[in-house]
Design an enzyme around this catalytic site. Structure first.
Site, short mmCIF file in Angstrom:
data_model
loop_
_atom_site.label_atom_id
_atom_site.label_comp_id
_atom_site.label_asym_id
_atom_site.label_seq_id
_atom_site.Cartn_x
_atom_site.Cartn_y
_atom_site.Cartn_z
N HIS A 114 -1.59 1.34 7.39
CA HIS A 114 -2.01 1.26 5.99
C HIS A 114 -1.83 2.63 5.36
CE1 HIS A 114 -4.14 -0.26 2.55
NE2 HIS A 114 -5.15 0.58 2.68
N CYS A 117 0.83 -1.21 0.00
CA CYS A 117 0.00 0.00 0.00
C CYS A 117 0.87 1.26 0.00
CB CYS A 117 -0.95 0.01 1.20
SG CYS A 117 -0.12 -0.13 2.80
#
Length: 402
Positions: free
Chosen positions: A328, A32
């Site tokens: 994330h 990510c």
């Protein structure tokens, strides 16, 4: 992303930008950090345009008949962006497999499945692209891949990292080739030191691809930039060696932006080492960032050409999570007049007001852990000095014609 893609197309309807593509990127376990930065770069139009220009100028090196011996990170990135840009579909999902494999091959830090830092990846990527372009430029018969129409406001020596100096070859300073990556992202800082005994001022220029700013609770980008340029007194063990006095002296030091880049990348230092804890901690501080930014009062006093330069925010890489070692990354991107939310394979349209949700929090343990981490601003208006110089240049051109 079939249903999600069609949902996005339906939401935009007749307002879907002609020729634009909105694709999610597949996550390979922990990529990510890579996906969020790639989306920001894809929608950085000067970068995308120059990447395609480079690819077209070097097409003879990228034929299908040729082996992958010539493949590098730059060609992998160009292939990925072209795959998105040339897709018959307006939306979808693409797996950046070759690019990610190349990244991991080049840098062992990005191997495995540990949480990675998006800012470190951005620095690695830009510097790697510069290395490739410089090597190609020095090779015999290598074409000049820097378009003269490139949007640029910076020049000078290359920079391999913030604050680095031009490399030295055989004891002699040698200015490397200025690539199109430099022309888009590189700015110049001037480190000004004034001896408090003889008043002599020493200036040292440093190149940067992004500005890393210390942050404070309930602050703003403007205040962070002012703190970045604030005056610091050097005394006691930190005294400055003055060449004129030939001794260590108390001095005042400050950092100013001498020449800002066309694309201004701001990194908020949200991860701080806490000695009492013996580890890094994420700072969830609320830091307000404006949609439009002026570099007033932070340009070098010796060169006011850029003091009134205006920038517009077009991308934010957001860190989601309460700590530095897990979490994330997502990105919020402005494309044309729309703001879009990119979360790996997912792409949605969002309202501009949603950006306030990633400013941060005034609470120490916030419920919302989505915090702006890397900001991308594009120059939309030049400083007064720049405009005056261009006007003078145009007048001289007219005089030559007459």
């Amino acid at each position: 992303m079939g249903s999600a893609g069609s949902k996005l197309e339906k939401a935009l309807g007749d307002h879907f930008p002609e020729g634009e593509r909105y694709f999610g990127l597949e996550n390979f376990g922990n990529t990510c950090y890579c996906n969020s930065v790639l989306q920001a770069l894809f929608f950085c139009l000067p970068f995308r345009q120059q990447l395609f220009h480079y690819y077209a100028a070097n097409a003879k090196y990228h034929t299908d008949a040729q082996s992958h011996a010539e493949e590098n990170l730059l060609t992998c990135l160009a292939d990925l962006f072209l795959q998105i840009n040339s897709s018959k579909k307006k939306t979808g999902v693409i797996a950046p497999k070759r690019f990610v494999q190349r990244v991991k091959k080049l840098n062992e830090s990005f191997r495995g499945y540990m949480h990675q830092d998006a800012h470190e990846f951005l620095n690695f990527l830009l510097n790697e692209l510069v290395d490739i372009l410089e090597k190609e430029s020095s090779s015999k018969g290598s074409p000049d891949t820097s378009s003269s129409s490139s949007s640029s406001s910076s020049g000078g020596p290359a920079s391999l990292a913030n604050g680095s100096h031009p490399p030295v070859a055989n004891g002699v300073n040698k200015d490397p080739h200025v690539t199109w990556v430099h022309k888009i992202f590189q700015g110049i800082l001037t480190n000004e030191t004034r001896c408090l005994r003889c008043e002599t001022v020493t200036n040292r220029d440093e190149m940067f691809f992004d500005l890393s700013l210390d942050i404070e609770q309930n602050s703003s980008i403007t205040s962070c930039l002012k703190n970045f340029s604030s005056t610091e007194t050097l005394n006691a063990a930190d005294k400055f060696f003055c060449d004129k006095c030939c001794s260590l002296q108390e001095a005042q030091k400050r950092m100013k932006i001498k020449k800002p880049p066309h694309i201004l990348v701001i990194h908020l230092k949200r991860f701080k080492y806490i000695e009492q804890l013996g580890r890094y901690k994420k700072l969830s501080y609320r830091v307000v960032f404006p949609m439009e930014l002026k570099l007033t009062n932070i340009a070098s006093t010796g060169d006011e050409d850029y003091a009134d330069r205006e920038y517009s925010l077009f991308a934010v890489v957001v860190h989601v999570g309460s700590g530095p070692n897990h979490g994330h990354y997502i990105s919020l991107i402005k494309s044309h007049s729309n703001w879009l939310f990119f979360d790996d394979e997912t792409v949605d349209i969002v309202d501009e007001s949603n950006l306030t949700n990633v400013f941060g929090s005034v609470q120490e343990y916030p419920g919302n852990t989505d915090h702006g981490y890397i900001l991308f601003y594009e120059c939309i208006a030049r400083g007064k000095g720049e405009k005056i110089k261009e006007s003078e240049k145009e007048e001289k051109e007219k005089e030559r014609v007459i």
